[in-house]
Design a protein around this motif. Structure first.
Motif, PDB file in Angstrom:
ATOM      1  N   ARG A 283       0.832  -1.210   0.000  1.00  0.00           N
ATOM      2  CA  ARG A 283       0.000   0.000   0.000  1.00  0.00           C
ATOM      3  C   ARG A 283       0.864   1.256   0.000  1.00  0.00           C
ATOM      4  N   GLU A 284       1.904   1.270   0.841  1.00  0.00           N
ATOM      5  CA  GLU A 284       2.768   2.447   0.910  1.00  0.00           C
ATOM      6  C   GLU A 284       3.561   2.621  -0.379  1.00  0.00           C
ATOM      7  N   ALA A 285       4.042   1.517  -0.965  1.00  0.00           N
ATOM      8  CA  ALA A 285       4.807   1.612  -2.205  1.00  0.00           C
ATOM      9  C   ALA A 285       3.937   2.057  -3.373  1.00  0.00           C
ATOM     10  N   LEU A 291      -1.418   5.485  -6.789  1.00  0.00           N
ATOM     11  CA  LEU A 291      -2.520   4.532  -6.685  1.00  0.00           C
ATOM     12  C   LEU A 291      -2.914   4.341  -5.225  1.00  0.00           C
ATOM     13  N   VAL A 292      -4.149   3.985  -5.002  1.00  0.00           N
ATOM     14  CA  VAL A 292      -4.636   3.732  -3.648  1.00  0.00           C
ATOM     15  C   VAL A 292      -4.941   2.245  -3.507  1.00  0.00           C
ATOM     16  N   SER A 293      -4.916   1.779  -2.284  1.00  0.00           N
ATOM     17  CA  SER A 293      -5.171   0.358  -2.018  1.00  0.00           C
ATOM     18  C   SER A 293      -6.177   0.234  -0.896  1.00  0.00           C
ATOM     19  N   VAL A 315      -5.875  -3.071  -5.485  1.00  0.00           N
ATOM     20  CA  VAL A 315      -5.250  -1.831  -5.976  1.00  0.00           C
ATOM     21  C   VAL A 315      -6.249  -1.116  -6.873  1.00  0.00           C
ATOM     22  N   ARG A 316      -6.367   0.209  -6.664  1.00  0.00           N
ATOM     23  CA  ARG A 316      -7.320   0.999  -7.436  1.00  0.00           C
ATOM     24  C   ARG A 316      -6.659   2.247  -7.997  1.00  0.00           C
ATOM     25  N   THR A 317      -7.331   2.841  -8.967  1.00  0.00           N
ATOM     26  CA  THR A 317      -6.867   4.116  -9.506  1.00  0.00           C
ATOM     27  C   THR A 317      -6.860   5.174  -8.411  1.00  0.00           C
ATOM     28  N   GLY A 318      -6.186   6.289  -8.669  1.00  0.00           N
ATOM     29  CA  GLY A 318      -6.037   7.326  -7.652  1.00  0.00           C
ATOM     30  C   GLY A 318      -7.346   7.827  -7.091  1.00  0.00           C
ATOM     31  N   ASP A 319      -8.421   7.788  -7.893  1.00  0.00           N
ATOM     32  CA  ASP A 319      -9.726   8.235  -7.393  1.00  0.00           C
ATOM     33  C   ASP A 319     -10.465   7.124  -6.640  1.00  0.00           C
ATOM     34  N   GLY A 320      -9.875   5.937  -6.597  1.00  0.00           N
ATOM     35  CA  GLY A 320     -10.463   4.838  -5.842  1.00  0.00           C
ATOM     36  C   GLY A 320     -11.591   4.105  -6.539  1.00  0.00           C
ATOM     37  N   ARG A 321     -11.898   4.459  -7.778  1.00  0.00           N
ATOM     38  CA  ARG A 321     -13.078   3.890  -8.438  1.00  0.00           C
ATOM     39  C   ARG A 321     -12.809   2.571  -9.154  1.00  0.00           C
ATOM     40  N   THR A 322     -11.704   2.484  -9.877  1.00  0.00           N
ATOM     41  CA  THR A 322     -11.475   1.349 -10.766  1.00  0.00           C
ATOM     42  C   THR A 322     -10.431   0.404 -10.200  1.00  0.00           C
ATOM     43  N   PRO A 323     -10.754  -0.889 -10.033  1.00  0.00           N
ATOM     44  CA  PRO A 323      -9.737  -1.844  -9.564  1.00  0.00           C
ATOM     45  C   PRO A 323      -8.723  -2.143 -10.660  1.00  0.00           C
TER      46      PRO A 323
END
Length: 421
Positions: A283-285, A291-293, A315-323
């Protein structure tokens, strides 16, 4: 003259074959009910003996029955590495900076409980070096004079129609705050654990005196909440480690039906520790790639929403919407053929439910650093290729910086920036 027979202390090693030890029925049943061992059963070949086999939980417990032994479970992973995993999971930002030596000082001790007691005492000493932290706490009491705020509901319920006394609440500046209560509770618990070395025990007793004004928590009581802030920043490493101590010893975290007084000690679940380390490090890496996790992200395998699944990390896109990717961590050693079929089926289900072209398994050890399997009869992603299942291996005997480098490479693969096929 009849007396209680004292059973010698028992030392087991994580996941090694069962050992036959002399044990009374009450002690054997207490161990079996405690959940600390993979199995505890009467030995059919020897009367008065039990077969004990350790699983993923490491540490030490004392069986509180007449003649009950102290049972120690040694980890296969070096203790210093084990506490690096723990320290990273608790405080990843600091651990990235100090990855060369880790964030938890275990001294020269090679047992889980001695190393833990030493580490907590050192952290508490560092936290208190500039004095015991003070803060505001809301106090509630019955008083003959009015101060602070009137507790109207309590006033009506207890003293309707007459004053004084009055039910009041007010803010008081004190050392009896959540942070000090947690540290004191951890110190008290460590002083009761089996196997704490004498020098460490004496230093812990000194820390208990320094924290004497903090209220002692009741056994089994929910831990008080604290919020990280600039004021308690020097306490934070000690608080995170203290909470780990209390989670590993408190009876509310034991299996249902277990007598909290029958078995007492400290246990670390290596399955959970490895999973936490891998997912937190990834998650940190992945944040470095924008990207967000989500950890333990709940989904459903079927369209009716009846079959739940919970991948360790999505793992998701920066907006958290798409895996974009899915990871499952397994505290296992690869088999001779390198395959754990059930694990591959599991992550294939994750990839299918999330509409992904690949899924990743991270093992605690293996013959190859990485391998993959293309699944027949599947296509996913813009390239329309077979769904690919990756197996990665972490060698926990390697230095912390090497472990983190391996996980950074896996994060690069998840982010799509790794040039390898």
């Amino acid at each position: 003259m009849t007396g209680t027979v004292t059973v010698p202390d028992v030392t087991l090693r994580e996941y090694e074959p069962a050992v036959s030890v002399p044990l009374g029925t009450a002690a054997g049943r207490a161990l079996a009910a405690s959940g600390m061992l993979e199995s505890a059963t009467p030995d059919p070949a020897r009367d008065g003996h039990w077969l004990l086999r350790a699983g993923s939980r490491v540490g030490a417990v004392r069986v509180r029955t007449p003649g009950g032994p102290v049972v120690r479970v040694m980890p296969k992973t070096p203790v210093s590495r084990l506490f690096f995993l723990l320290g990273f999971s608790l405080d990843p930002a600091r651990a990235w900076r100090d990855s060369r030596e880790g964030t938890v000082d275990t001294g020269a001790y090679d047992g889980v409980v001695p190393a833990l007691a030493h580490a907590v005492e050192r952290q508490v000493d560092t936290a208190l070096r500039r004095g015991v932290l003070q803060g505001y706490r809301t106090a509630k009491e019955t008083s003959s004079v009015m101060r602070g705020r009137l507790r109207e509901t309590e006033q009506i319920r207890r003293h309707f129609g007459r004053t004084p006394p009055v039910e009041i609440s007010y803010d008081t500046y004190t050392t009896d705050i959540a942070e000090n209560r947690i540290l004191r509770a951890a110190v008290e618990r460590l002083l009761r654990l089996p196997g704490v070395p004498g020098p460490v025990r004496r230093r812990l007793a000194h820390q208990r005196v320094r924290l004497a004004d903090a209220l002692l928590l009741t056994r089994g009581q929910e831990l008080p909440r604290w919020q990280p802030s600039r004021l308690n920043s020097r306490y934070q490493p000690a608080l995170r480690l203290a909470e780990a101590v209390l989670r590993g010893t408190s009876p509310e975290h034991r299996p249902a039906g277990t007598d909290p007084l029958a078995v007492d000690g400290f246990l670390l679940d290596m399955n959970k520790l490895f999973e936490d380390f891998v997912t937190v490090a990834l998650r940190e890496a992945l944040l470095e790639h924008g990207l967000v996790s989500r950890l333990q992200d709940p989904h459903h395998l079927d369209t009716a929403g009846l079959v739940g699944i919970r991948p360790d990390l999505v793992v998701r896109t920066g907006d958290g919407r798409t895996p974009l990717g899915v990871v499952d961590a397994k505290y296992k050693v690869e088999k001779a053929d390198g395959l754990h079929n059930a694990d591959l089926y599991q992550v294939l289900a994750y990839a299918t439910a999330l509409g992904l072209g690949e899924a990743h398994l991270v093992y605690a050890s293996g013959r190859q650093a990485e391998r993959y399997h293309d699944v027949r009869g599947t296509t996913a992603g813009p390239c329309g290729r077979h769904v690919r299942l990756y197996q990665h291996s972490l060698d926990l005997s390697r230095e912390p910086a090497q472990l983190l480098s391996t996980l950074r490479n896996i994060a690069g693969r998840l982010a799509g920036v790794d040039p390898r096929p």
